[in-house]
Design a protein around this motif. Structure first.
Motif, PDB file in Angstrom:
ATOM      1  N   MET A   1       2.078  16.322  -1.476  1.00  0.00           N
ATOM      2  CA  MET A   1       1.942  14.879  -1.459  1.00  0.00           C
ATOM      3  C   MET A   1       0.526  14.526  -1.900  1.00  0.00           C
ATOM      4  O   MET A   1      -0.435  15.121  -1.449  1.00  0.00           O
ATOM      5  N   HIS A   2       0.416  13.578  -2.784  1.00  0.00           N
ATOM      6  CA  HIS A   2      -0.884  13.151  -3.292  1.00  0.00           C
ATOM      7  C   HIS A   2      -1.589  12.286  -2.253  1.00  0.00           C
ATOM      8  O   HIS A   2      -0.941  11.637  -1.425  1.00  0.00           O
ATOM      9  N   PRO A   3      -2.920  12.233  -2.307  1.00  0.00           N
ATOM     10  CA  PRO A   3      -3.654  11.378  -1.366  1.00  0.00           C
ATOM     11  C   PRO A   3      -3.225   9.916  -1.508  1.00  0.00           C
ATOM     12  O   PRO A   3      -2.973   9.442  -2.606  1.00  0.00           O
ATOM     13  N   VAL A   4      -3.141   9.236  -0.398  1.00  0.00           N
ATOM     14  CA  VAL A   4      -2.717   7.829  -0.390  1.00  0.00           C
ATOM     15  C   VAL A   4      -3.819   7.008   0.263  1.00  0.00           C
ATOM     16  O   VAL A   4      -4.318   7.344   1.334  1.00  0.00           O
ATOM     17  N   LYS A   5      -4.194   5.936  -0.420  1.00  0.00           N
ATOM     18  CA  LYS A   5      -5.182   5.006   0.106  1.00  0.00           C
ATOM     19  C   LYS A   5      -4.589   3.613   0.012  1.00  0.00           C
ATOM     20  O   LYS A   5      -4.091   3.213  -1.044  1.00  0.00           O
ATOM     21  N   ASP A  43      -0.279   8.403   9.923  1.00  0.00           N
ATOM     22  CA  ASP A  43      -0.646   8.434   8.509  1.00  0.00           C
ATOM     23  C   ASP A  43       0.445   9.126   7.688  1.00  0.00           C
ATOM     24  O   ASP A  43       0.767   8.695   6.588  1.00  0.00           O
ATOM     25  N   ARG A  44       1.012  10.205   8.222  1.00  0.00           N
ATOM     26  CA  ARG A  44       2.072  10.939   7.512  1.00  0.00           C
ATOM     27  C   ARG A  44       3.277  10.040   7.250  1.00  0.00           C
ATOM     28  O   ARG A  44       3.789   9.980   6.142  1.00  0.00           O
ATOM     29  N   THR A  45       3.718   9.311   8.256  1.00  0.00           N
ATOM     30  CA  THR A  45       4.886   8.438   8.108  1.00  0.00           C
ATOM     31  C   THR A  45       4.619   7.328   7.095  1.00  0.00           C
ATOM     32  O   THR A  45       5.476   7.022   6.263  1.00  0.00           O
ATOM     33  N   ASN A  55       9.432  -0.747  -3.564  1.00  0.00           N
ATOM     34  CA  ASN A  55       8.515  -1.874  -3.612  1.00  0.00           C
ATOM     35  C   ASN A  55       8.451  -2.462  -2.205  1.00  0.00           C
ATOM     36  O   ASN A  55       9.384  -3.121  -1.762  1.00  0.00           O
ATOM     37  N   LEU A  56       7.347  -2.227  -1.496  1.00  0.00           N
ATOM     38  CA  LEU A  56       7.256  -2.568  -0.078  1.00  0.00           C
ATOM     39  C   LEU A  56       6.281  -3.689   0.219  1.00  0.00           C
ATOM     40  O   LEU A  56       5.292  -3.869  -0.492  1.00  0.00           O
ATOM     41  N   CYS A  57       6.569  -4.378   1.311  1.00  0.00           N
ATOM     42  CA  CYS A  57       5.604  -5.256   1.953  1.00  0.00           C
ATOM     43  C   CYS A  57       5.370  -4.639   3.324  1.00  0.00           C
ATOM     44  O   CYS A  57       6.303  -4.130   3.942  1.00  0.00           O
ATOM     45  N   GLY A  58       4.142  -4.687   3.802  1.00  0.00           N
ATOM     46  CA  GLY A  58       3.874  -4.071   5.082  1.00  0.00           C
ATOM     47  C   GLY A  58       2.779  -4.749   5.855  1.00  0.00           C
ATOM     48  O   GLY A  58       1.905  -5.406   5.296  1.00  0.00           O
ATOM     49  N   ARG A  59       2.846  -4.567   7.149  1.00  0.00           N
ATOM     50  CA  ARG A  59       1.814  -5.050   8.062  1.00  0.00           C
ATOM     51  C   ARG A  59       1.022  -3.823   8.513  1.00  0.00           C
ATOM     52  O   ARG A  59       1.595  -2.849   8.996  1.00  0.00           O
ATOM     53  N   PHE A  60      -0.308  -3.868   8.335  1.00  0.00           N
ATOM     54  CA  PHE A  60      -1.173  -2.744   8.663  1.00  0.00           C
ATOM     55  C   PHE A  60      -2.267  -3.194   9.617  1.00  0.00           C
ATOM     56  O   PHE A  60      -2.656  -4.359   9.619  1.00  0.00           O
ATOM     57  N   SER A  61      -2.775  -2.248  10.371  1.00  0.00           N
ATOM     58  CA  SER A  61      -3.955  -2.550  11.191  1.00  0.00           C
ATOM     59  C   SER A  61      -5.187  -2.369  10.310  1.00  0.00           C
ATOM     60  O   SER A  61      -5.130  -1.633   9.318  1.00  0.00           O
ATOM     61  N   THR A  63      -7.735  -0.587  10.663  1.00  0.00           N
ATOM     62  CA  THR A  63      -8.178   0.813  10.601  1.00  0.00           C
ATOM     63  C   THR A  63      -7.352   1.643   9.615  1.00  0.00           C
ATOM     64  O   THR A  63      -7.755   2.743   9.249  1.00  0.00           O
ATOM     65  N   GLN A  64      -6.213   1.127   9.177  1.00  0.00           N
ATOM     66  CA  GLN A  64      -5.362   1.848   8.231  1.00  0.00           C
ATOM     67  C   GLN A  64      -5.690   1.512   6.774  1.00  0.00           C
ATOM     68  O   GLN A  64      -5.205   2.182   5.877  1.00  0.00           O
ATOM     69  N   LEU A  65      -6.495   0.504   6.564  1.00  0.00           N
ATOM     70  CA  LEU A  65      -6.789   0.037   5.209  1.00  0.00           C
ATOM     71  C   LEU A  65      -8.082   0.634   4.657  1.00  0.00           C
ATOM     72  O   LEU A  65      -8.994   0.985   5.411  1.00  0.00           O
ATOM     73  N   ASP A  66      -8.143   0.746   3.326  1.00  0.00           N
ATOM     74  CA  ASP A  66      -9.335   1.158   2.593  1.00  0.00           C
ATOM     75  C   ASP A  66      -9.885   2.513   3.011  1.00  0.00           C
ATOM     76  O   ASP A  66     -11.099   2.722   3.082  1.00  0.00           O
ATOM     77  N   ARG A  67      -9.007   3.422   3.331  1.00  0.00           N
ATOM     78  CA  ARG A  67      -9.376   4.805   3.606  1.00  0.00           C
ATOM     79  C   ARG A  67      -8.230   5.704   3.167  1.00  0.00           C
ATOM     80  O   ARG A  67      -7.088   5.266   3.066  1.00  0.00           O
ATOM     81  N   GLU A  68      -8.549   6.951   2.905  1.00  0.00           N
ATOM     82  CA  GLU A  68      -7.502   7.889   2.512  1.00  0.00           C
ATOM     83  C   GLU A  68      -6.734   8.308   3.767  1.00  0.00           C
ATOM     84  O   GLU A  68      -7.335   8.670   4.784  1.00  0.00           O
ATOM     85  N   LEU A  69      -5.414   8.219   3.699  1.00  0.00           N
ATOM     86  CA  LEU A  69      -4.600   8.616   4.843  1.00  0.00           C
ATOM     87  C   LEU A  69      -4.657  10.128   5.018  1.00  0.00           C
ATOM     88  O   LEU A  69      -4.616  10.877   4.046  1.00  0.00           O
ATOM     89  N   VAL A  70      -4.786  10.563   6.251  1.00  0.00           N
ATOM     90  CA  VAL A  70      -4.873  11.987   6.562  1.00  0.00           C
ATOM     91  C   VAL A  70      -3.465  12.520   6.767  1.00  0.00           C
ATOM     92  O   VAL A  70      -2.785  12.157   7.719  1.00  0.00           O
TER      93      VAL A  70
END
Length: 127
Positions: A1-5, A43-45, A55-61, A63-70
């Protein structure tokens, strides 16, 4: 899986509380889509859902934004079990095996029987 930000340059201004609750989030009447609630997900999910190509819409906290998901690699349980078994077999031949010593059990007379024998010995000695 490629890095996701996750980066959202223009967030939606619709009110989450006004949306209709659904199993995976809420339904937005303005865009006619399900808005997924990612705030409590790992982060995995999140990465798996985003990488699905949907094509998604999502609600994030925040702390989940503008960082690479681990996202750690999943461990293969079959490989782990196989390696543990092989190491166990190799390790079992290295140490000598010691059996437990058997303890010897001696049966003794009960207290009443002991007292009777003492009295009998004493009676013979007195006669």
């Amino acid at each position: 899986m490629h890095p996701v930000k996750i980066h959202i340059p223009q967030p939606c201004h619709e009110n989450w509380s006004n949306m209709t609750p659904e199993a995976q989030g809420r339904f937005c009447l303005a865009c006619q889509k399900t808005v997924y609630d990612f705030t409590q997900l790992s982060d995995r999910t999140i990465a798996e859902k985003i990488s699905s190509g949907e094509n998604l819409c999502g609600r994030f906290s925040p702390t989940q934004l503008d960082r690479e998901l681990v996202v750690h690699r999943k461990k293969s349980t079959i490989w782990t079990a196989g390696i543990a078994g092989i190491l166990g077999i190799f390790n079992s031949g290295n140490d000598p095996l010691y059996a437990q010593e058997q303890t010897q059990t001696i049966q003794t007379d009960s207290l009443a029987s002991f007292v009777r024998k003492k009295q009998a010995v004493a009676a013979r000695a007195n006669s």
